[in-house]
Write an enzyme that holds these catalytic residues in place. Structure first.
Site, PDB file in Angstrom:
ATOM      1  N   LYS A  30      -1.589   6.608   7.929  1.00  0.00           N
ATOM      2  CA  LYS A  30      -0.962   6.939   7.197  1.00  0.00           C
ATOM      3  C   LYS A  30      -1.596   6.596   6.212  1.00  0.00           C
ATOM      4  O   LYS A  30      -1.520   7.557   4.707  1.00  0.00           O
ATOM      5  CB  LYS A  30       0.303   6.145   7.534  1.00  0.00           C
ATOM      6  CG  LYS A  30       1.511   5.725   6.323  1.00  0.00           C
ATOM      7  CD  LYS A  30       1.753   4.143   5.716  1.00  0.00           C
ATOM      8  CE  LYS A  30       1.038   3.275   5.232  1.00  0.00           C
ATOM      9  NZ  LYS A  30       1.282   2.476   4.938  1.00  0.00           N
TER      10      LYS A  30
ATOM     11  N   LYS B 146      -7.366   1.837  -3.595  1.00  0.00           N
ATOM     12  CA  LYS B 146      -6.786   0.579  -2.320  1.00  0.00           C
ATOM     13  C   LYS B 146      -6.970   1.557  -1.150  1.00  0.00           C
ATOM     14  O   LYS B 146      -7.146   1.282   0.305  1.00  0.00           O
ATOM     15  CB  LYS B 146      -5.011  -0.288  -1.609  1.00  0.00           C
ATOM     16  CG  LYS B 146      -4.456  -0.079  -0.802  1.00  0.00           C
ATOM     17  CD  LYS B 146      -4.972  -1.592  -0.434  1.00  0.00           C
ATOM     18  CE  LYS B 146      -4.668  -1.702   1.562  1.00  0.00           C
ATOM     19  NZ  LYS B 146      -5.538  -2.885   2.098  1.00  0.00           N
TER      20      LYS B 146
ATOM     21  N   THR C 191       1.485  -0.818   0.200  1.00  0.00           N
ATOM     22  CA  THR C 191      -0.113   0.198   0.310  1.00  0.00           C
ATOM     23  C   THR C 191       0.919   1.299  -0.056  1.00  0.00           C
ATOM     24  O   THR C 191       1.369   1.505   1.288  1.00  0.00           O
ATOM     25  CB  THR C 191      -1.222  -0.009   1.067  1.00  0.00           C
ATOM     26  OG1 THR C 191      -1.669  -0.573   1.076  1.00  0.00           O
ATOM     27  CG2 THR C 191      -1.877   1.478   1.428  1.00  0.00           C
TER      28      THR C 191
END
Lengths: 294, 294, 294, 294
Positions: free
Chosen positions: B238, B169, B93
Site C-alpha cells: 500500500k 513518510k 500514513t
C-alpha cells in the site's frame, strides 16, 4: 614478518602503510613509481619487478580489477615465480569466476591462497579499521592473522572456499549501490513536493538509516558534492556487473541489480565519469527534470 | 490537556497509552470495542461516537489508511462536528492527495490541522520513542508539542504544508522496502554460492549497514521468521503504491519503486498475506528456486 | 562457385543445403560427423579439418557462439590457413566486440570479411527464405551475392562496418524476447480475469500484432507447448546479454533488457533448460501463482 | 435502429458517423458543441442533455476515461433516466473496477450492458474498420450486432462478463506500449553503433515485426515525428496504470508494465505532454545522451 605487497593505489597504499607501521618487513611493487616512493619513505623496500615482491612468507595484493590481477599473477608469471609455501592474500574485488580459477592455480603450484576483500573507504583503510572478509584454509588465515589485523577493525570469516569472500564482497557492494539509488529516488520525490533534500536526508540518516553507508552518501547527495570520488561510480558499475555475473552463474534473478546497472550506465552517459557513486542522484533528478522546473 | 484519540490499533493504542501516562485527559474512540476497554483500564475515557472524542483541545487520530480516514472524518462527519479552534493531529500514513484535501477541509472550517506520521514499530511506540514527522502551522505544532513529545523520541519538522510530512513518510517507507528487497536479493546470491544467509547478514548489518532497518529485517530473514508481522507486507505494498501515486502527481520516475511493487505483489500471490515485509526474502529465494535445489 | 561451410547445426545444415542445391561446390566441416554425412548425401564434399573447408573463394560459417568462433578461427588457426583473397562470410550471432576483433584480424591478413547474421527459424532456413543482414565492403558483398541469395528471401545491407550487422541482429533478438515477455505478461493478466489465453492471443495476433514473431510464440503460449525449441531460451538469454554488452560499450541504458535478463534467468532456474523462448510464459504464470489457484 | 451516442471526441465522432452512414437514427450528445454540429451536418440529431440521447434502443458511449463515464452515467444520472430495456454499449477504455461496477448498476436497473472497447487509431475508426472486443449477454450483443458491425472490421467476443472485454483492451494497450518501448531501446542501441534508425526500423518492421503497431510507431520514430498524436502518450500512461490496477486486483506481477510506467512518466517530465506514444523514443535517446554526443 617478511611480506610483499603488490598494488599501491589509494587503498593499497594505506593498507601497506599499516603493515609497515605494525613492524613488518614489507617489500612493495606498483606499476607506477610515485606510490612506491611514498611507501619507501615510510620504511618499505621497493621491488623492481612484481615477482621480487613475492618472496616473503605472505604476499598481499590489492589490484584494481580482474584484468590487473590476471596480468600480474597469471600472464605476468608472478604465480610461477612464487616459492611453494608462500601464501597469497588477495584483497581485490574480483569476479567469482576469477576467484575460483585463482584458487585452482595456486593449489596446483602448492601455493596458499586466501581471499580477503575489504569494506571501507580510503580514510578507513588509512586508520587500519577496514572490515575484512576472509576465506581460505583456516591454517593459512591463522598464519596471516597478525598481518590482517594490522589493517582491519575486524575479520569476518566466510569459510574455506576463497570465492565465498568475493561473493560476499560483491553482494555487499550491490547493497551499497541499492542504498544510494533508493536514497536518490526518495530524495527526488521529497524535493518534487517541496521538501529540501538536506532535511529529508538528515531525518532518514539520523533515525532508521543511521548507518555509515547512508550517512556518507546521504551527505554527498544533500550537498550535491560528487567529486573527488570516495567510491568511483564506474567501479560501482563494474561491481554490480560482477554481482550479476555471479548471479547468472547460479541462476539467481536479481531485479534490483538490473535497475542499478541501467541507472549507473545512464549516469556515465551523462558525464559522471570520475564522479562518486553518489552521482546516481543526478540521474534521478534529471529523470524528473527537477533542475529545469520553474 | 484535554484530548481525543481516534483509532486504537496496535500503534494507536500504544500512542494513546503514552498520552494517558503523561497525565493528559484522553477520550478515545475505536471501531471495535476491545481496544477501547484496554485504554479505559489505563485511565482513558471511552466515547460512544467518534465526534464525542473530538471535543478536546487537540484530537489525535491514527487510522489505518485513506479509506478509514475518509469514512471517519469526511463521510462520517467528525470534521463537521469539531469545534472551531480544535486542532487535529493526524498520525496516519495516508496519500499526499488526501493530505492536501484534508488541509483544505480543515482550513475551510477554521480547524487546525497538523500531519504527524511516525516511524517506529509497535514496541517503539509503546516505549514512547517514535520518530515523528510534523508539518503544519508552527503555532499549532507548538501547542501540541507536549502531547507529541509524550509519544516521540524526537520531532522532525517538515515545514508548514502538512502534506510534506506525508511525502517524507512515504519516501521513508519506500526506502525501508528497498532495503529489504536489497537484503533479500543479496542474501540469495550469497546462499547460492554456499554462504549461510545468517553469516552474510550478520556481517553486513554489523558493519556498513548497522542501522535499525537492516538489523530488524535482517534478523527475520536470517531466521526465516515472517510471522507475526511487525510491518505487514500488504501495508508495505500500500505504501509503495502511495509513494508511486505521489511520484506520478509530480512526474517523478522511480524505477526502484516499480520493482518493489512487483516483488510485493508476487509475495502476496504466493501466500505472504499476513506476513511481515521480511517475507520479500521468500520471493527472492523462490525466483532462484533455491529451496528446491539438491 | 567453390565455397566452404563451417558449422552444420540445424541452421547451418539448412543453409549449406541450399548452397548445394543452387549448384555451388560446397566443402563442409563440422565438429561432429553426423551432420557432415547428411550434407555429403546431398552432394557436398567433406573436409577432414576446418582449414580444408577454407580453400574456396568464399568461406561461410555458422557457429553457435563467440566461443566456437574463437576456437575455430582464432585459436584453431583457420584464419592463418586461409588464402589471401578468400572472403569469410560469418552468419553467426556473435558479440559486437568479437565482430570488431574479427574485422581487424581478417584485414591484417588480407582476407575479406562480411558479417551476415540471419533472422528465421530452422524451417525458414530450409526454405531458403531467411532475412539476412549484410555488412562489409560493397565489392565483397557483390561477389558473395549469388551465394547469399541462395539462402535468403532478402538481403538487408547495413553498411561497410561488419559489426553493424551484428548490432542489428542483437537488437532484433532483444525485440523478439521483449515481444514474448510482453505477450506472456498480458496473457496472464487476461487469464487471471477469466479470459482464456488462447482467445486473448488469437485476438491480438490476428489484429494489431499480426506479425510472425507474435503468431509463432503466441501459438506456443496458447498451447503451452515449449518443446522442442525453435529458439532455445538459453540462447535467448545469451543474446540479451550480448545486447547488454553492446549497450554498455556505448553507454546505452536499456531497462527492458534488464527485465528480460531476470525473467530468462528465472525461467532457467525453474527448469526451462532445453525449452523454447515461449517458456517465458511459465515464469509469468508462476509469479502470479496462476496454476495453483483454486 | 433508433440509437443514442454520447461522447464525440475524435474516435466517437468517427464511430457515430458510421452509424449515421449505415442508416440508423442517431441522437448525439457531447460536452462541447463543435463536435455535435459536425454530426448534425451528417444527419444526426442533437440532444440538449445526455439523458435525451439515451432514449433509443441502444445507447453507445465513447468517453475519455473513468472520470467522464462516472460523471455522465452515475453522478450525472443518465443511468437513472434510461428506460428499462435499453442497452448501453460502452466503447470506452476504462478500469476493470469501474467495468464491474457498471455491470452491477445496469443490472440493478434492468438495463442491458455490453462492453465494446475498440482497437484502432482515428483513421481506422473513420473507415469503419475497428477491431471491437465485445462482452456481455449474447442476446444483447445479437441485438446490437448491426450497429457494431457498422463500425468494426470484426467483433471479438470475450464472453458474458463485460469487464473481460476491458481487461483484454488494457492488456492489448500494455502490449502496444511494450512494443514501442522495445523499438525505442533497440533503435538507440543501433544508432549508438552507427546504424541509422530508419534502416534498422525498416528492416525490423518489414520482416519479423511486419505488424501495424510496429509499422505505425516505427515510422514515427524513424522520422522523429511525435505530433499530432495518434495515441497520446499521457493516455498510454493512463492505460498502463489501469492495466497495473487490474493486475494488482488479481495479484499478477507485471515487471514490464513497471518499466513502461517509469518511461512514460519520464517522457512527460521531459515535455512529451500532447505528443504521441512514439515519443518514448525521446526518453531512450536522452538516457543514452545520444543527441549530445559529438
Amino acid at each position: 614478518m617478511k611480506v610483499g605487497f603488490i598494488g599501491l593505489g589509494v587503498m593499497g597504499s594505506a593498507m601497506a602503510s599499516n603493515l609497515v607501521a605494525a613492524g613488518h618487513h614489507v617489500t612493495v611493487w606498483n606499476r607506477s613509481e610515485a606510490a612506491v616512493q611514498k611507501l619507501e619513505s615510510l620504511g618499505a623496500k621497493a621491488a623492481r619487478t612484481p615477482d621480487r615482491a613475492a618472496q616473503g612468507e605472505v604476499l598481499h595484493s590489492m589490484l584494481a580489477n580482474d584484468q590487473a590481477v590476471r596480468e600480474v599473477f597469471l600472464d605476468g608469471g608472478v604465480l610461477d615465480a612464487m616459492d611453494p609455501g608462500t601464501t597469497h592474500v588477495n584483497h581485490a574485488t574480483i569476479s567469482v569466476a576469477l576467484a575460483r580459477q585463482l584458487a585452482e592455480e595456486h593449489a596446483r603450484r602448492g601455493l596458499g591462497y586466501v581471499a580477503a576483500p575489504v569494506f571501507g573507504r580510503p580514510d578507513v583503510a588509512a586508520a587500519g579499521k577496514l572490515h575484512m572478509l576472509v576465506a581460505g584454509s583456516a591454517s593459512l588465515i591463522e598464519k596471516a592473522r597478525p598481518l590482517l589485523e594490522a589493517m582491519a577493525a575486524r575479520l569476518w570469516p566466510m569459510g574455506a572456499s576463497p570465492e565465498r569472500a568475493n561473493v560476499v564482497k560483491l553482494a555487499g557492494n550491490f547493497m551499497i549501490v541499492s542504498a544510494i539509488e533508493s536514497l536518490a529516488e526518495a530524495s527526488v520525490l521529497a524535493r518534487a513536493h517541496g521538501v529540501e533534500a538536506a532535511d529529508f536526508i538528515e531525518m532518514m540518516t539520523g533515525t532508521l538509516f543511521a548507518a555509515p553507508v547512508y550517512q556518507i552518501y546521504g551527505k554527498a547527495i544533500a550537498e550535491q558534492r560528487f567529486t573527488p570520488p570516495g567510491f568511483e561510480l564506474s567501479l560501482g558499475l563494474k561491481d554490480v556487473m560482477l554481482a550479476q555475473d555471479a548471479a547468472r552463474a547460479e541462476r539467481v534473478p536479481m531485479p534490483l541489480a538490473g535497475v542499478l546497472r541501467e541507472s549507473l550506465l545512464e549516469a556515465l552517459a551523462d558525464g559522471a565519469e570520475g564522479m562518486d557513486l553518489a552521482a546516481l542522484a543526478l540521474v534521478s533528478a534529471r529523470r524528473a527534470n527537477l533542475d529545469r522546473r520553474a
